[in-house]
Write an enzyme that holds these catalytic residues in place. Structure first.
Site, PDB file in Angstrom:
ATOM      1  N   ASN A 209       0.839  -1.197   0.000  1.00  8.90           N
ATOM      2  CA  ASN A 209       0.000   0.000   0.000  1.00  8.90           C
ATOM      3  C   ASN A 209       0.874   1.246   0.000  1.00  8.90           C
ATOM      4  O   ASN A 209       1.808   1.348   0.790  1.00  8.90           O
ATOM      5  CB  ASN A 209      -0.950  -0.006   1.209  1.00  8.90           C
ATOM      6  N   GLY A 238      -8.700  -7.322   4.092  1.00 10.33           N
ATOM      7  CA  GLY A 238      -9.434  -7.684   2.880  1.00 10.33           C
ATOM      8  C   GLY A 238      -9.715  -6.491   1.982  1.00 10.33           C
ATOM      9  O   GLY A 238     -10.234  -6.664   0.883  1.00 10.33           O
ATOM     10  N   ASP A 262      -3.351  -0.199  11.391  1.00 10.73           N
ATOM     11  CA  ASP A 262      -3.452   1.100  10.693  1.00 10.73           C
ATOM     12  C   ASP A 262      -4.854   1.685  10.926  1.00 10.73           C
ATOM     13  O   ASP A 262      -5.448   2.306  10.040  1.00 10.73           O
ATOM     14  CB  ASP A 262      -3.151   0.970   9.191  1.00 10.73           C
TER      15      ASP A 262
HETATM   16 ZN   LIG Z   1      -0.078   5.001   5.646  1.00 12.41          ZN
END
Ligand SMILES: [Zn+2]
Length: 383
Positions: A209, A238, A262
């Site tokens: 990410n 997911g 996160d």
């Molecule tokens: Zn981040």
């Protein structure tokens, strides 16, 4: 107090019959097999795990770590109820003076041991990979600015985009100060990531990410992190990662996986409108996304996970073996940030435990020898 379990996570990462003697907030003794006497509590189903360690978390319970000590306590208790007994307070990108103020507010909680430290996610991030960070406040790293922040004595981790001018010097400064330098929110290629690792970086912030993915001719940061044996943060909800990719990382680097939440403010609350670092976020069906002035939804803006939900997703949806997923929520993150007295059910460690049922739902949580909830419906309101 003597606690036994049919299946407990051993310090070397196996699930076996396990017993622990708890004294003065610590694990005084432990062993596999039959306990040395009648147990005060026998966990006959599910799993006995060490307390979870979350090295990347922004919020929960409607609050986040930018809101000072009171907000931080709300975040902490929300995640503690779900088994997270150790956490870093992650701060999103902000101007230097704002970060200094936020760190000052959190410092007493670090000193008291309620928080294991602060994680600065930015402001030294790639403008093109800002995700849910305000692009207006992103800057190039400067050692002097980093040293001023590190000098507050609370920072344990910093996420940096290594391709930015001044980044390698700043990575060295972070690592020399004893904090973890992590590669993330970056446009770095394979070589630039190798340079960051050579300069002292030891982790990748939410792998896949906000960084280039794998490409057979442009390998990008991921293979560089893998081959260097860096710690690999994974957001197992997911939404951020397909379960097949999650399983692939667990198969490729089983000793380096680190589950992170996160999480933003909606964790533990649910759908609705929130803010993250001054930006508007809408949470719908548990998925948090930035929201523009016109109401259009944009980038993923953190998760609504708890670490226990990340664990369940890893095992039940991605097929990761339970013991491996547990290690990624306990021993690995503890080692990543250099904590030697938590993350494993070893004698001498703080007595941080989670009782999970057969579906890996949290039934009981103990921190430093005190039950937050004991799985019998009793909770300690003082925690
Ligand atoms: Zn981040």
């Amino acid at each position: 107090m003597l606690i036994s379990a049919e299946r407990g996570l051993t310090p070397d990462g196996r699930l076996e019959p396990l017993w622990l003697r708890i004294q003065d907030g610590r694990i005084a003794e432990s062993g596999t097999g039959t306990p040395p006497g009648p147990a005060d509590l026998h966990h006959s189903h599910g799993v006995l795990s060490p307390g979870f360690v979350d090295v990347h978390c922004h919020g929960g319970g409607g609050a986040d770590f930018t809101q000072g000590a009171e907000g931080a306590r709300t975040v902490r208790s929300t995640h503690l109820a779900q088994g997270t007994t150790t956490m870093l307070a992650s701060l999103v990108s902000a101007p230097q003076d704002v970060l200094l103020e936020q760190i000052k507010e959190l410092k007493p909680l670090v000193d008291s041991g309620e928080l294991a430290g602060v994680h600065l996610e930015g402001p030294w991030l790639a403008p093109g990979r800002s995700g849910a960070h305000d692009p207006e406040v992103l800057t190039n790293p400067e050692t002097a600015a980093a040293e001023q922040l590190l000098g507050q004595g609370a920072i344990r981790m910093v996420t940096i985009a290594p391709e930015l001018p001044g980044a390698l010097e700043t990575i060295s400064a972070v690592s020399s100060a004893g904090a973890v330098a992590a590669v993330g929110h970056t446009d770095a290629d394979y070589r630039q990531t190798q340079d960051a690792l050579a300069a002292g970086a030891t982790a990748g912030t939410h792998l896949f990410n906000a960084m280039a993915g794998l490409h057979h001719r442009e390998p990008g940061p991921i293979p560089a992190l893998l081959e260097a044996g860096a710690w690999l943060e994974l957001i197992a909800d997911g939404v951020h990662l397909h379960p097949a990719v999650l399983d692939m990382v667990f198969t490729t680097a089983p000793e380096k996986t680190v589950l992170v939440s996160d999480a933003m403010a909606a964790s533990g609350i649910g759908d609705g409108d929130y803010t993250l670092g001054g930006l508007e976020v809408r949470v719908a069906d548990g998925e948090a996304r930035l929201r523009g002035p016109d109401g259009a939804v944009g980038a993923i803006a953190g998760s609504t996970l708890s670490l226990s939900a990340a664990l369940r997703h890893s095992v039940l949806e991605a097929g990761v073996p339970t013991a491996q997923a547990l290690q990624a929520a306990t021993a690995h993150p503890a080692r990543m940030i250099g904590l030697s007295d938590t993350g494993a059910l070893s004698p001498g460690n703080r007595a941080d435990l989670v009782l999970l049922n057969d579906q890996l739902l949290v039934e009981g949580v103990m921190r430093a020898g005190q039950w937050v909830s004991d799985g019998q419906g009793n909770t300690d309101p003082g925690l």
